[in-house]
Design a protein around this motif. Structure first.
Motif, short mmCIF file in Angstrom:
data_model
loop_
_atom_site.label_atom_id
_atom_site.label_comp_id
_atom_site.label_asym_id
_atom_site.label_seq_id
_atom_site.Cartn_x
_atom_site.Cartn_y
_atom_site.Cartn_z
N TYR A 1 -11.48 -17.16 7.62
CA TYR A 1 -12.03 -18.46 7.24
C TYR A 1 -10.96 -19.55 7.32
O TYR A 1 -11.25 -20.69 7.69
N LEU A 2 -9.72 -19.20 6.99
CA LEU A 2 -8.63 -20.17 7.08
C LEU A 2 -8.41 -20.61 8.52
O LEU A 2 -8.26 -21.80 8.80
N SER A 3 -8.47 -19.65 9.43
CA SER A 3 -8.25 -19.97 10.85
C SER A 3 -9.37 -20.83 11.42
O SER A 3 -9.19 -21.52 12.42
N ASN A 4 -10.55 -20.78 10.78
CA ASN A 4 -11.69 -21.58 11.23
C ASN A 4 -11.88 -22.83 10.38
O ASN A 4 -12.94 -23.46 10.43
N ASN A 5 -10.85 -23.16 9.59
CA ASN A 5 -10.86 -24.38 8.77
C ASN A 5 -11.98 -24.41 7.74
O ASN A 5 -12.40 -25.47 7.29
N GLU A 6 -12.46 -23.24 7.34
CA GLU A 6 -13.47 -23.15 6.27
C GLU A 6 -12.73 -22.82 4.98
O GLU A 6 -12.70 -21.69 4.51
N TYR A 7 -12.12 -23.87 4.41
CA TYR A 7 -11.15 -23.67 3.34
C TYR A 7 -11.78 -23.18 2.03
O TYR A 7 -11.14 -22.45 1.28
N ALA A 8 -13.01 -23.60 1.75
CA ALA A 8 -13.65 -23.16 0.50
C ALA A 8 -13.84 -21.64 0.50
O ALA A 8 -13.56 -20.97 -0.50
#
Length: 492
Positions: A454-461
């Protein structure tokens, strides 16, 4: 300051900013006025919230650090590509693009301002829609997608909040192409495969959760979202995420007509290969009133009639011409026919009783039998034996039955080994849908890989959520994800 201030001018005064309509991770949409025409328009500005800043004196966009410049420029090119993509699509059910320009060290595109309401707001305010109204709107969206797909584009974000009902003519308009991808006609491959794909929970098919899952042109992905949108309009319920659909199912389907139930289930199948493959196929599906798997009843000839009786009485087929009576005694041929019919009826009743008994036995057995773990692609996983005294792992605690036998300890260890193998295989394949499923089942080692994804896909939540789960479970690497989020300013 993040947004342009009310009254700000663009293109030497051609456009005047009135207010902010909305803001996402990659852009800000403004209500503006075309000064020469005196006409309201919507203007979308590229602004990567996590990395961009704005100079208050000049309104110019700046990037926080030099190391992030390349990333921001890549997304800026995608933003311009989005505008160019929509500008090719001239259709009454697709938002119209009027202008594209560069200013303030960023890019803007000007589009039709739609005064009206989204279908999401409509359902929220008035409740679920009638079938006639829902299908009328869905057909309009299908018309828009037919044009989109003809240009080898996937919208990839069809949902009720991106479908507007324009007030002045009650026309449906599909908006927000921020997630869309255009594909090469010859290779069917996307021209922007390196950029991550956004996910709208409940409406994104399972392939959008996978890295490279929509790298090739696939109308089936938009058709899944179309089916999910129909479900929302008819039930008022937001569908579960596709990665959890097998476990959670769709509530409220039993209250829908056979036709609607069939349409939704076919469009929202997990496997892409099992959905309608084109908008034309989808249109045939919604025009059909025939129930799924229904077979017509055939009658052989005029001399045959079917007698249906209640209370589970078996229908009998009798040739009327053979009903002959002589002195209240059936003819020899009729007696033979009735004997055969009677034997057949007895066999049918015996078979029905046996089948019912066998089904009941199997159902009882299934409740206590092993549970088969399957990944979302339908590949069989390992079997994990579950007994009433099993150990249940949760995110916050562990409940252990004190009466658990040594045999059950062995079974639990086997389950853990199987999950470890499933996780290892999924990581090798980049199958994050399976890893998500393991996380949903409370398998702690899956938390950190999922957080990194998720971090690599900018889905920080989501990255924050699973990193904290991993940290609570003592998983190594969790703190590194949290530290990265801190450096990105997520917790500010």
């Amino acid at each position: 300051m993040i947004q342009l201030q009310s009254g700000s001018l663009l293109q030497d005064g051609k456009y005047k900013i009135i207010s902010v309509l909305g803001q996402g991770g990659f852009g800000i949409t403004y209500l503006a006025e075309h000064s020469l025409l005196g006409k309201k328009v919507a203007i979308k500005e590229f602004f990567y919230k996590d990395y961009c800043n704005r100079d208050e004196s000049t309104s110019h966009i700046t990037v926080g650090t030099q190391s992030n410049t390349g990333l921001v420029e890549r997304f800026l090119k995608k933003f311009v590509k989005e505008a160019q993509t929509i500008s090719q699509l001239h259709h009454p059910n697709i938002v119209e693009i009027y202008d594209i320009f560069s200013e303030n060290n960023t890019a803007y595109y000007v589009m039709e301002y739609i005064e009206g309401t989204s279908l999401n707001e409509m359902v929220k305010n008035t409740g679920k829609l009638s079938e006639d109204k829902a299908y009328h709107y869905i057909q309009k969206v299908a018309n828009a997608l037919k044009c989109v797909h003809k240009n080898h584009i996937n919208h990839l974000d069809v949902k009720p909040s991106n479908i507007m009902l324009r007030e002045r003519d009650n026309e449906i308009v599909l908006i927000d192409f921020g997630t869309s991808k255009q594909y090469d006609v010859e290779t069917n491959m996307a021209s922007t495969t390196t950029t991550p794909v956004g996910i709208s929970a409940g409406y994104a098919p399972i392939e959008q959760y996978r890295k490279g899952g929509v790298s090739s042109f696939s109308p089936e992905s938009d058709i899944y979202a179309l089916g999910a949108t129909l479900y929302k309009l008819l039930t008022g319920i937001t569908p579960p995420e596709s990665i959890a659909l097998e476990d959670e199912g769709l509530d409220g389907l039993e209250k829908l007509s056979d036709k609607s139930r069939s349409v939704i289930q076919k469009c929202m199948r997990i496997r892409k290969s099992e959905r309608p493959h084109s908008i034309e196929e989808f249109e045939q599906l919604i025009k059909s009133d025939k129930k799924e798997d229904e077979e017509p009843v055939s009658i052989d000839n005029e001399s045959t009639r079917i007698i249906s009786q209640e209370d589970d009485t078996i229908g009998e087929t009798i040739e009327e011409s053979t009903l002959e009576y002589e002195d209240e005694t059936l003819s020899n041929s009729s007696w033979k026919k009735y004997t055969i019919i009677g034997l057949l009826a007895a066999v049918c009743v015996f078979g029905f009783v046996y089948l019912k008994h066998n089904t009941s036995t199997n159902d009882t057995k299934a409740e206590n039998d092993s549970i088969k773990v399957e990944n979302v692609d339908g590949n069989a996983g390992s079997k994990v034996t579950e007994q009433p005294t099993r150990v249940e792992n949760t995110d916050n605690n562990k409940k252990v039955d004190s009466k658990k036998s040594p045999k059950e300890d062995v079974k639990q260890e086997k389950a853990s080994e199987d999950n470890s193998q499933i996780l290892s295989n999924a990581l090798k394949k980049g199958d994050y849908a399976t890893i998500q499923k393991l996380a949903n089942q409370g398998y702690a080692p899956s938390y950190v890989p999922l957080a990194k994804y998720y971090l690599s896909n900018n889905e920080y939540a989501e990255a924050d959520r699973y990193a904290k789960k991993g940290k609570a479970a003592g998983q190594s690497g969790a703190q590194a994800v949290i530290s990265t989020l801190e450096n990105l300013g997520y917790y500010d």
